[in-house]
Write an enzyme that holds these catalytic residues in place. Structure first.
Site, PDB file in Angstrom:
ATOM      1  N   GLU A  61       7.066  -0.319  13.024  1.00  0.00           N
ATOM      2  CA  GLU A  61       7.961   0.661  13.646  1.00  0.00           C
ATOM      3  C   GLU A  61       7.150   1.927  13.847  1.00  0.00           C
ATOM      4  O   GLU A  61       6.604   2.479  12.894  1.00  0.00           O
ATOM      5  CB  GLU A  61       9.164   0.933  12.753  1.00  0.00           C
ATOM      6  CG  GLU A  61      10.132   1.940  13.350  1.00  0.00           C
ATOM      7  CD  GLU A  61      11.051   2.545  12.311  1.00  0.00           C
ATOM      8  OE1 GLU A  61      11.269   3.763  12.381  1.00  0.00           O
ATOM      9  OE2 GLU A  61      11.512   1.812  11.425  1.00  0.00           O
ATOM     10  N   GLY A  97      -1.417   4.608  13.763  1.00  0.00           N
ATOM     11  CA  GLY A  97      -1.564   3.777  12.575  1.00  0.00           C
ATOM     12  C   GLY A  97      -1.088   2.362  12.804  1.00  0.00           C
ATOM     13  O   GLY A  97      -1.746   1.388  12.401  1.00  0.00           O
ATOM     14  N   GLY A  98       0.060   2.214  13.448  1.00  0.00           N
ATOM     15  CA  GLY A  98       0.587   0.886  13.726  1.00  0.00           C
ATOM     16  C   GLY A  98      -0.311   0.080  14.637  1.00  0.00           C
ATOM     17  O   GLY A  98      -0.541  -1.117  14.416  1.00  0.00           O
ATOM     18  N   CYS A 125      13.207   8.697  12.221  1.00  0.00           N
ATOM     19  CA  CYS A 125      12.733   7.938  13.374  1.00  0.00           C
ATOM     20  C   CYS A 125      13.805   7.813  14.447  1.00  0.00           C
ATOM     21  O   CYS A 125      13.502   7.456  15.585  1.00  0.00           O
ATOM     22  CB  CYS A 125      12.245   6.570  12.933  1.00  0.00           C
ATOM     23  SG  CYS A 125      13.337   5.731  11.783  1.00  0.00           S
ATOM     24  N   GLU A 127       6.540  11.790  21.374  1.00  0.00           N
ATOM     25  CA  GLU A 127       7.402  12.089  20.232  1.00  0.00           C
ATOM     26  C   GLU A 127       6.895  13.337  19.516  1.00  0.00           C
ATOM     27  O   GLU A 127       5.702  13.464  19.233  1.00  0.00           O
ATOM     28  CB  GLU A 127       7.422  10.909  19.259  1.00  0.00           C
ATOM     29  CG  GLU A 127       8.300  11.145  18.043  1.00  0.00           C
ATOM     30  CD  GLU A 127       8.233  10.009  17.033  1.00  0.00           C
ATOM     31  OE1 GLU A 127       9.183   9.881  16.243  1.00  0.00           O
ATOM     32  OE2 GLU A 127       7.243   9.253  17.037  1.00  0.00           O
ATOM     33  N   LYS A 171       0.873  -1.182   0.000  1.00  0.00           N
ATOM     34  CA  LYS A 171       0.000   0.000   0.000  1.00  0.00           C
ATOM     35  C   LYS A 171       0.903   1.222   0.000  1.00  0.00           C
ATOM     36  O   LYS A 171       1.628   1.478   0.956  1.00  0.00           O
ATOM     37  CB  LYS A 171      -0.921   0.042   1.204  1.00  0.00           C
ATOM     38  CG  LYS A 171      -1.849   1.273   1.185  1.00  0.00           C
ATOM     39  CD  LYS A 171      -2.742   1.339   2.408  1.00  0.00           C
ATOM     40  CE  LYS A 171      -3.666   2.544   2.315  1.00  0.00           C
ATOM     41  NZ  LYS A 171      -2.944   3.835   2.435  1.00  0.00           N
ATOM     42  N   GLY A 185       5.496   4.029  10.561  1.00  0.00           N
ATOM     43  CA  GLY A 185       4.636   5.203  10.629  1.00  0.00           C
ATOM     44  C   GLY A 185       4.282   5.562  12.055  1.00  0.00           C
ATOM     45  O   GLY A 185       5.043   5.304  12.992  1.00  0.00           O
ATOM     46  N   SER A 186       3.105   6.129  12.235  1.00  0.00           N
ATOM     47  CA  SER A 186       2.693   6.639  13.541  1.00  0.00           C
ATOM     48  C   SER A 186       2.282   5.514  14.481  1.00  0.00           C
ATOM     49  O   SER A 186       1.939   4.399  14.051  1.00  0.00           O
ATOM     50  CB  SER A 186       1.510   7.598  13.368  1.00  0.00           C
ATOM     51  OG  SER A 186       0.365   6.887  12.920  1.00  0.00           O
ATOM     52  N   ARG A 187       2.264   5.837  15.776  1.00  0.00           N
ATOM     53  CA  ARG A 187       1.823   4.854  16.757  1.00  0.00           C
ATOM     54  C   ARG A 187       0.348   4.505  16.536  1.00  0.00           C
ATOM     55  O   ARG A 187      -0.028   3.337  16.593  1.00  0.00           O
ATOM     56  CB  ARG A 187       2.033   5.364  18.185  1.00  0.00           C
ATOM     57  CG  ARG A 187       1.762   4.306  19.240  1.00  0.00           C
ATOM     58  CD  ARG A 187       1.791   4.811  20.669  1.00  0.00           C
ATOM     59  NE  ARG A 187       3.017   5.462  21.050  1.00  0.00           N
ATOM     60  CZ  ARG A 187       3.424   5.609  22.323  1.00  0.00           C
ATOM     61  NH1 ARG A 187       2.679   5.127  23.306  1.00  0.00           N
ATOM     62  NH2 ARG A 187       4.530   6.250  22.596  1.00  0.00           N
TER      63      ARG A 187
END
Length: 525
Positions: free
Chosen positions: A265, A245-246, A302, A393, A184, A241-243
């Protein structure tokens, strides 16, 4: 190679039917053509069906075939020439030299995995020959190798349009393992993604592989991503990506009738510890190196050093004063997207409004749209320990210095931290004992620990670990950079009392692939 604005399902370009997305040039705010219509759940199902159909054929390609395929992808990416560089610069606002370097890193990753595949050690062949005379019971003949998990879903990252995107580390390691990949693309750089996707598809065709080995999807919102992770034919997920999203992908993967691993990650502030002797000897030099790392690439790494921890006193004040001077001279830099810029501004605002933190320096004012200023904040250890939001973050060139009353309080702050990708020690010989006392904590907290360096810059090599305890990643046992990343997409299979003619080549008695094997507990070769 012209851009089409279409999905790539196997070898077939397909027009999407959902809401269109366009890349935005963050340096100008201008929308770029073409528009990319989003995919649907049906498109996801088509790509996953092709991937599943390709799986058993692709996972049993020879080591030479698979290594050649990875080499071919790198060659086709390089053949895109300036068109790839120009489109990536337009979609990200990153400098030409940065994109050129990232293209080199992407191709280096692919060729590194080609080398790994060719060597075959990832198969981890173990042979325990039969012991028919053993008492009280004989031992059967047992042979083990690793095989691919199955088709893998990969999500492109915003901050690395090449190295962590369509043909980046997740894709390269999954393909090396023998897993078809459905990517994606990130919505911030769809044109760059299409160019690289076409390069991968060309390599699939050149090498005579099943078309389902690779597909490329687009979609705004979460429809495509959740459908992809939820598809029963997907057996693992790679995400950067973001927390939020993960975690959404992790929840979707765990809610399936057959849960699958998500290697996400997500979030890291990468603490830097300044020890007393080093701080006394070179506070100003450390400040210069720190701000250079902090502001590199507008802080959109990151591994950006978002936290500094040191014992309070005149030497720390020297460091803060020198760092503040460098920050005040730092030019504002274009951030990757308007959304990332807005999130950065919100993060700075939250720190500025927090009574436990004080802003001590700001960079030069922005001269264009979506340009982020560098910022430096300071907090006392007591405030940091009392307020979890100070660990949040801030994705950009902003860092917080935590002043501690003692070495013991530095260790207390370290123990209070969430999981991290990196932790850095700035030390001299006189600091060794203090560092040794802190090291066990940092080993529990971080995937990579540095001495007298800066965390930005992740080498692509065999020993690299780019991972860490939650929330740095969703699975602390893995790395997304380095050749060990292949292990995420493999599982062991044991073959008991098989006739030699039925065994895979890697396990046959004559060892026709000349692999290094663990034979009856001893390593061959």
């Amino acid at each position: 190679m012209p851009l089409t604005g279409k999905l790539l399902i196997g070898q077939t370009p397909v027009a999407g039917t959902r809401q269109a997305l366009r890349a935005i040039n963050p340096a100008s705010g201008q929308a770029l053509e073409p528009a990319y219509q989003g995919g649907t759940g049906e498109h996801v199902a088509q790509a996953c069906a092709l991937a599943w159909a390709a799986f058993d054929v692709y996972r049993e390609t020879t080591l030479e075939q698979r290594a050649g395929f990875l080499e071919a992808i790198a060659a086709h990416i390089e053949a895109l020439g300036d068109a790839l560089i120009e489109r990536a610069v337009a979609e990200t606002g990153l400098p030409t030299a940065r994109i050129q370097g990232e293209r080199g890193r992407t191709c280096t990753q692919l060729r590194a995995f080609a080398r790994v595949v060719q060597a075959g050690e990832w198969l981890d062949v173990r042979v325990d020959p039969a012991l028919p005379e053993r008492q009280p019971l004989p031992r059967p003949d047992l042979r083990q190798r690793h095989i691919a998990l199955g088709p893998v879903a990969v999500f492109g990252a915003s901050n690395f349009p090449l190295a962590f995107s369509v043909a980046g580390g997740d894709t390269a390691s999954a393909l090396a393992a023998g897993c078809p990949v459905v990517v994606k693309a990130h919505g911030a750089h769809p044109g760059t993604s299409e160019l690289v996707g076409q390069a991968v598809a060309n390599a699939v065709q050149q090498c005579g592989l099943p078309e389902g080995v690779f597909s490329l999807l687009y979609g705004s919102g979460r429809e495509v991503g959740i459908a992809l992770v939820s598809d029963p034919r997907i057996k693992a997920v790679g995400f950067t990506g973001s927390r939020s999203g993960g975690l959404a992908l992790c929840q979707a993967a765990q809610a399936r009738p057959e849960p699958v691993p998500v290697y996400a990650e997500m979030s890291s502030i990468n603490p830097v510890f300044l020890f007393g002797a080093a701080l006394q000897a070179r506070a100003e030099a450390m400040a210069q190196g720190f701000i250079g790392s902090l502001t590199q690439g507008a802080g959109q790494f990151c591994t950006n050093p978002g936290l500094v921890i040191a014992k309070q006193g005149p030497d720390l004040q020297r460091f803060i004063q020198a760092a503040s001077q460098h920050v005040s001279q730092a030019a504002a830099q274009t951030m990757l997207t308007p959304g990332i810029f807005a999130a950065y501004q919100a993060g700075i605002g939250a720190l500025a409004e927090n009574g436990g933190a004080s802003q001590v320096a700001s960079g030069l004012a922005a001269e264009g749209v979506n340009q982020g200023q560098a910022h430096l904040f300071v907090a006392e250890a007591e405030a940091f320990l009392a307020d979890p939001t100070l660990q949040a973050e801030v994705f950009g060139a902003t860092s917080l210095v935590v002043a501690c009353a003692s070495d013991q309080q530095m260790r207390e702050v370290a123990d209070h931290l969430e999981g991290q990708l990196t932790a850095t020690l700035q030390l001299d010989d006189a600091d060794i004992d203090s560092a040794r006392a802190l090291l066990p904590t940092l080993e529990r907290k971080a995937g990579r620990i540095l001495v007298n360096g800066w965390p930005t810059g992740v080498e692509v090599c065999d020993a690299m670990v780019h991972g860490g305890p939650f929330p740095a990643t969703s699975d602390a046992r893995s790395t997304s950079v380095g050749t060990a990343a292949i292990q995420r997409f493999l599982r062991p299979v044991c073959y008991q009392d098989f006739p030699d003619a039925l065994l895979p080549e890697a396990l046959q008695h004559t060892n026709p692939l000349q692999l290094r094997r663990l034979l009856d507990g001893k390593r061959e070769g």
